[in-house]
Write a protein that holds these residues in place. Structure first.
Motif, PDB file in Angstrom:
ATOM      1  N   GLN A  16       7.856   2.340   6.265  1.00 24.29           N
ATOM      2  CA  GLN A  16       9.132   2.752   5.702  1.00 24.29           C
ATOM      3  C   GLN A  16      10.268   2.174   6.546  1.00 24.29           C
ATOM      4  O   GLN A  16      10.064   1.760   7.678  1.00 24.29           O
ATOM      5  CB  GLN A  16       9.246   4.268   5.693  1.00 24.29           C
ATOM      6  CG  GLN A  16       8.238   4.946   4.797  1.00 24.29           C
ATOM      7  CD  GLN A  16       8.381   6.442   4.869  1.00 24.29           C
ATOM      8  OE1 GLN A  16       9.340   6.991   4.331  1.00 24.29           O
ATOM      9  NE2 GLN A  16       7.449   7.103   5.533  1.00 24.29           N
ATOM     10  N   THR A  35      13.685   0.999  11.595  1.00 23.88           N
ATOM     11  CA  THR A  35      12.902   2.233  11.570  1.00 23.88           C
ATOM     12  C   THR A  35      13.475   3.250  12.549  1.00 23.88           C
ATOM     13  O   THR A  35      13.125   4.413  12.511  1.00 23.88           O
ATOM     14  CB  THR A  35      11.428   1.960  11.938  1.00 23.88           C
ATOM     15  OG1 THR A  35      11.386   1.364  13.236  1.00 23.88           O
ATOM     16  CG2 THR A  35      10.772   1.043  10.916  1.00 23.88           C
ATOM     17  N   ASN A  62      15.094   7.203   3.734  1.00 27.95           N
ATOM     18  CA  ASN A  62      13.988   6.307   4.053  1.00 27.95           C
ATOM     19  C   ASN A  62      13.419   5.728   2.764  1.00 27.95           C
ATOM     20  O   ASN A  62      13.417   6.373   1.719  1.00 27.95           O
ATOM     21  CB  ASN A  62      12.922   7.024   4.878  1.00 27.95           C
ATOM     22  CG  ASN A  62      12.401   8.283   4.222  1.00 27.95           C
ATOM     23  OD1 ASN A  62      13.162   9.040   3.635  1.00 27.95           O
ATOM     24  ND2 ASN A  62      11.121   8.502   4.304  1.00 27.95           N
ATOM     25  N   THR A  63      12.957   4.480   2.847  1.00 26.87           N
ATOM     26  CA  THR A  63      12.484   3.785   1.659  1.00 26.87           C
ATOM     27  C   THR A  63      11.344   2.850   2.016  1.00 26.87           C
ATOM     28  O   THR A  63      11.213   2.408   3.158  1.00 26.87           O
ATOM     29  CB  THR A  63      13.632   2.995   0.986  1.00 26.87           C
ATOM     30  OG1 THR A  63      13.153   2.411  -0.223  1.00 26.87           O
ATOM     31  CG2 THR A  63      14.174   1.905   1.887  1.00 26.87           C
ATOM     32  N   TYR A  64      10.545   2.547   1.026  1.00 22.20           N
ATOM     33  CA  TYR A  64       9.497   1.537   1.167  1.00 22.20           C
ATOM     34  C   TYR A  64       9.990   0.178   0.681  1.00 22.20           C
ATOM     35  O   TYR A  64       9.303  -0.812   0.828  1.00 22.20           O
ATOM     36  CB  TYR A  64       8.259   1.951   0.358  1.00 22.20           C
ATOM     37  CG  TYR A  64       7.520   3.106   0.971  1.00 22.20           C
ATOM     38  CD1 TYR A  64       6.546   2.894   1.940  1.00 22.20           C
ATOM     39  CD2 TYR A  64       7.797   4.412   0.591  1.00 22.20           C
ATOM     40  CE1 TYR A  64       5.868   3.968   2.506  1.00 22.20           C
ATOM     41  CE2 TYR A  64       7.116   5.483   1.156  1.00 22.20           C
ATOM     42  CZ  TYR A  64       6.154   5.248   2.112  1.00 22.20           C
ATOM     43  OH  TYR A  64       5.476   6.304   2.687  1.00 22.20           O
ATOM     44  N   ASN A 113      10.000   2.492  -5.688  1.00 19.49           N
ATOM     45  CA  ASN A 113       9.726   3.056  -4.367  1.00 19.49           C
ATOM     46  C   ASN A 113       8.404   3.831  -4.382  1.00 19.49           C
ATOM     47  O   ASN A 113       7.606   3.738  -3.445  1.00 19.49           O
ATOM     48  CB  ASN A 113      10.873   3.947  -3.908  1.00 19.49           C
ATOM     49  CG  ASN A 113      10.798   4.271  -2.430  1.00 19.49           C
ATOM     50  OD1 ASN A 113      10.655   3.386  -1.591  1.00 19.49           O
ATOM     51  ND2 ASN A 113      10.891   5.548  -2.109  1.00 19.49           N
ATOM     52  N   ARG A 117       5.101   3.019  -2.205  1.00 15.95           N
ATOM     53  CA  ARG A 117       4.519   4.057  -1.356  1.00 15.95           C
ATOM     54  C   ARG A 117       3.018   4.176  -1.605  1.00 15.95           C
ATOM     55  O   ARG A 117       2.218   4.235  -0.667  1.00 15.95           O
ATOM     56  CB  ARG A 117       5.178   5.408  -1.606  1.00 15.95           C
ATOM     57  CG  ARG A 117       4.653   6.524  -0.689  1.00 15.95           C
ATOM     58  CD  ARG A 117       5.140   7.901  -1.105  1.00 15.95           C
ATOM     59  NE  ARG A 117       4.691   8.296  -2.428  1.00 15.95           N
ATOM     60  CZ  ARG A 117       3.453   8.732  -2.719  1.00 15.95           C
ATOM     61  NH1 ARG A 117       2.536   8.803  -1.793  1.00 15.95           N
ATOM     62  NH2 ARG A 117       3.146   9.082  -3.960  1.00 15.95           N
TER      63      ARG A 117
END
Length: 126
Positions: A16, A35, A62-64, A113, A117
């Motif tokens: 992430q 991060t 937070n994101t992928y 997203n 994930r």
């Protein structure tokens, strides 16, 4: 900038990232990904001899989807100075934050997203 608040942003793991927007004392804007936002702000604040003091910051959820940073870079390419730094005269910190926040809304973002994930979790579990 509230250091306490900055230090309360968790360090991310599991592929992430945060997309961040920073403004330095010269008024220029940086769009990046990290991060660990507190560590990134600290490293940038002392990264040049003239004192690149960070005076404002924004941190996304937070994101992928790491490519959100590139989408923002491309959108503001007309104001790029070098690398991830953009001219604060040609665009404002608030304008960049509003644009980045907009990238995190909507069904398309949520769907992409979530798919990313699941891919990360499947790879981790193998």
């Amino acid at each position: 900038m509230d250091k306490k608040e900055l230090n309360n942003i968790p360090v991310l793991e599991d592929k992430q990232t945060y997309i961040y927007v920073l403004k330095n004392s010269a008024g220029n804007v940086k769009i990046g990904k990290t991060t660990n936002l507190a560590q990134r702000v600290q490293s940038l604040s002392g990264s040049n001899g003239g004192g690149n003091k960070i005076i404002e910051w924004y941190c996304s959820p937070n994101t992928y989807l790491h490519n959100i940073e590139k989408i923002a870079h491309d959108h503001f390419a007309y104001a790029r100075m070098s690398g991830e730094w953009f001219d604060g005269i040609k665009l404002s910190f608030d304008e960049v934050v509003k644009y980045v926040e907009g990238l995190f809304t909507g069904k398309d973002y949520e769907r992409c997203n979530e798919l990313r994930r699941k891919i990360v979790e499947e790879k981790r579990d193998k």
